[in-house]
Motif scaffolding. Sequence first.
Motif: not given
Length: 1024
Positions: A942-947, A826-834, A911-915
Amino acid sequence: MEKLKMLLVVLLVGFTTSTWAQSKVGGIVTDSQKMPVPGVSIVIKGTSTGVVTDFDGRYQISLEKGDELEFTYLGFKKHSVVYNGQVNLNVSLIEDTSELDEVVLIGYGSVKKSDLTGAVVSLDNKTITEQKKTNIGQALQGRVAGVDVRVNNNKPGAPISIDIRGNTKIQNTDATRDGLSDNIEDDLSKPLYVVDGVFFDDINILNPSDIQQIDILKDASATAIYGSRGANGVVLITTKNGIEGKTVFTYEATVGINSVANKPKMFNGDEYVAFVEDVIRSRNWQGLFDFGAGVYPTVDDYNNLAVDFSGEFRTSNEEADNVANRRYTDWQNDYLKTSLQTSHSVGMSGGSNGLTYNGSIGYLRDEGVMGDQVFERYNLSTSISKKVTEKFTLGLKAYLSLSERETGSNELFRSTLRLAPTVNPRDPQGNLIMFPDDQDGRFTNPYYEAYDNAWLNNRRTLDVISNVFLNYKPTSWLNFKTQFAPNLRATRHGQQFGLLTKSARNEASRTRAYYDAYFDSSYTWDNIIDVDFDVAEGHNLKTTLVSSLYYRQDENSKIETRNFDTDAYKFYNTGAGLDVMAYNTNYVKETLASFAARLNYSIRDKYLFTFTGRYDGSSKLAVGHEWAFFPSAAFAWKASQEDFLQNVDWLSNLKFRLSYGESGNDDSASPYQSLAFLNGSDYPFGSDHVNGVQVAGLANYDLTWERSKEFNFGLDVAVFQNRIRLGLEVYNKKTVDAILGKALSSITGYGTAIGNYGSVRNKGVELTLNTVNVQTQDFKWSTSINFARNKNEILELDGTLDKIPYGNHGVLQVGQPVDAIYSYEMIGIWQLDEAAEAHQYNSFPGKWKYKDQNNDGVLNQDDNTVIGSVSPDWIGGMTNTFTYKNLDLSIQMHTRQGVYGHSEFYNNFAPWQNDRAKFNKVKLDYWTPNNQNAKNPAAHYGSTGDDYYTDFDFVKIGNIGLGYNFSKDVLDKLKMSSLRLTVDVQNPFTFTDYAGPDPETGMNNTYNASYMTKTVLFGLKLAY
C-alpha cells in the motif's frame, strides 16, 4: 443534288485550308534550373485540345498562327505563349511563390508573408477545417511549432489548453498532487485571443467552419503592438468576410460515431482473483520477517503459504460463489457505449456595388461514450460591409454562440473501473444492489448515475461578440479606422447530486443542488491611423498609430442548498432544499488604456525594419505603478533578392530575421490585489457572539508590471522551386518582476503577500520543414514537420532564497523549471538480497527504492530533489498529404515528450495502490518473490501518494482523412461550384508506455474524468 455537291466542296476546301494552316510544333518545358518537367498540361486557350509533356519534358502539338498555349503544372505559375510561326517553343516555368504573397494579420494591420519581420504563423480555413475537429484548439494541435496544445478533459465540449513558448508564470499546478485542473482560467500562461478585434477567453465556443484565418504571433516583436496583453503570445482569429461577386451558398455536414480509444486494460475476473491471492500471500509473507533475529523469508516460504480468501471474497453478496464458478461482471464494458457526433453549417456570401455580406448558421452535437455526456453548440455569424463613398466604409461583424455542456456524473468513470469483477450489480431477484461491494460502502451502484440522471452537471453559455467599424480613407496613403467591439457572456452552471449518487448514498440529508449565474461584459474601443507611402524610389514607410480602451465587468451569484425530498427539481428549484449551505454574490471590474505605434520601413523590398512601442495603464496595479512602456524592434533581410544570389538557380528564398521586444503582464494579479481588503469575521464580545470584519490581506503599494524581454532570430529558406522550405526560430525570453505570492512569517498573521518577485527564462528552438516529395501531373506527396524545444528555468527568487518548497511536491528553485516536481528519486525496487539494507530505511523487499541524496542513512525532506517537470521537453507534429487526381489522403500525428508528473489514475488503479485487494486494478507488472524483475513494486504494501509519478510521453495519430472532390463535368451537371465527400478517423492510434486512458490528460484528477474517444466521421461539403 447540285446543292449537296456544293456543300461537300466547301467542306473539303475548308478542311484542306485548315490542314494547310496548321503546323506541328514541339519544344521542351524546363524549370528555373533548366531541368525538364514531365506531366505539364499544355492546352490551346479556348479549346479542349491539349497534350502533356513526356518524361523528358518534351511535347508536340498542332497549331495555327495566333493560337495561345497555356502551360500549367502544380507548384508553378501558369505560363502563356502565342504561336507566331516559331520552329520550337521551349518554355521555362517559374515556381509559384504565391504563398509569400499571402496576407498575414499582425495586430491592427496586415502585411504580406514575405514582409514579416517577426515570428508569425498563419493558418487558412482549409487547414483549420480539413480534419473536421469540433473546436479550434484541436485543429491547431501538432500543426504549429512552439504552440503546445493539450486536451484538458475527454468529455465532449471540454476546454483546450494552449501555451506558446513555455510557461512564464512561477506556479506549479501539479504541486498539490491532486491532478491538474481542467479549467482554462487556471492556465495563467494562456495566450491572448483576439476574435475580430475582441479580446476573448474561450475560443472553444467558435465553429471552425466560420473561421477565415488564424494568425499566431509568437515573439515579442510580433506581439508588442498588444503590449501587456500579448506577453504570452497572441492568437488572432478572423471570421469570414463577404467577397464581391455572385451570391454563393455553402453547406457542410458531418455525421460520425464515437467509441472508446486506448481503453485501459484492467484485470479480468481470473486475473483479479490471482491478484488478490498475491496480495494475501505477500501480506502473510511480509509478516515472516524478523530483522532482529536475522530471519529473512525465502521464495519457497512465499510459495508454501496458505491463502485464506474469506476475508476478501464474501459469502454475503455471492462474491465467493462467483469466484468458485468463475462468474464475473465486466463493469467497465457494461457502461461503455458508441455515440453520435453530428454537425451542420449553412452559409451565404456575396456582394455588389460596394456592399459585401457573409452569414452562416451552425449546429454541433457531440455525445460522450458513457453516462449523460453531451455537448451542443449553436452558432450564428454575420458580416456586412458597405462602401458608402470612395472614402467611407461602414461595417458590422457579429458572432453569437449558444452552448450547453452536460458532463454527467463525476464518479461514473472511476466507479466502473474500481468495482471488482467478482461482485454483482443485481441480487438474485434482479433488483439493483445499492452497494455492490460489502468491503466498502463508499461506492454505490454506477447504474444510477449512468442512466437515471441522478448526477447532473450542466453549463449553458451565451456569447455575443460584435465589432462595429467606420473606415475613412481621405487619400491613397492615409487611412483612419475606429472600431467598437463589445463582448457579452451569460453563463448558468447547475449541479444536482441526487439521492442514489455516491455523494448522497441514499440519504436525503446528503442530497444537494448548486445554481451559479455569471454575467461578464467587456468592450474594446480602438482608433487606428495607417500611413503608407513611398518616401523615395525603393523606400516605403508604413506607420500605424493606435489608441485603445478596454473595459471588463464580471458579476456572479452562487447558491447551494441540501436535503431535498425528491430529485425532480434538478437544480432549478434550490429553494426546495431544507438546508441552505451558501449564497453569495461577487463583482469585479478592470480597465486598461493603451497607446501604440508601429513603423515599418522597407528599402528596395530587401531590407525591412519594424519599430513598435506601446504604453499601457492597468487598473489592477498599484497607484503610481499602473503605466509602463513596452518597445520592440525587428529587422529582416531578403538575402535571396541580392544580385550575388540571383543566379543561384536552386535557391528560391533566403531570409534572415532578428528582433528584440518587451511586453508586460498583469494577469497573475487579480483586480484589487494591490489593496488591503476586509473579510467578515465572528468573534466573542463579552458574553455575546457578534459579527465583525478583519483585515484579510496586505496592501502592496509597489505592485507593478511583470515584464518579459525576448530576443528572436529567424531564418526562412526555400530551395528547388519551393519544393523544400525550412523555417527556424531561436529565442531567449526573460521574464522579470514576476508576480507571485511571497510566503510570510506566521507572526504577521498572513500566509502570503503578492508582489513582483523572481525572474524566469524560456529559451528554445523551433523548426518547420515543408517538402514536396513527389509531384507528377496526377500525383503529389507533401510533408509538413514541426519541432519545438523549450527550456524553462527560474533565474531568481525573492531576496537571497534559492529554493522555496511548497504544496505536497512543489518547489520554486533557481535553475529549475517553474513546474518542477520535488520528491524522492526512485532508483529501483528493493530485492531479496537487500532486505537488511532496506530495513535501515524502514522498508522491505518489493518496495520502491529511493536514493539517499546525502547518504546519512535516513530518508526525509533533505533527500527531496527535482525529479521531473510537468511541461514537455519537446513537442512536434507531422502531416503527410497524398493527392491523386481528385482523391486526397492526409495523415496527421503529434507528440509530447519529456512530460513527468503525478498520475491520479495510478493513484487509484495501480496494483500497489493503497486500497490493495478491495478494488480492481490496471494490468501492470508488479513485484513478487516469483517476479523480481518487475518494473513496479509489490501490491501488498500500500503506497503513499509519492509513488505514482511517471512519464506521460506519447505519439498520437490525431487524424487519418480521405477526401474526394467531384470533377468539373459532374459539377456542371449538378449546377454546383464544388462538391466534396470526406471520411476522417480521429484519434485512431496512441503510442505510449502509460497504462491510463489518455497520457494527455494523465495528470488530471480521475474525478470527472472520461475516456479518450475515437471518431469515425463522414463529411459533405458543397457550394452553389
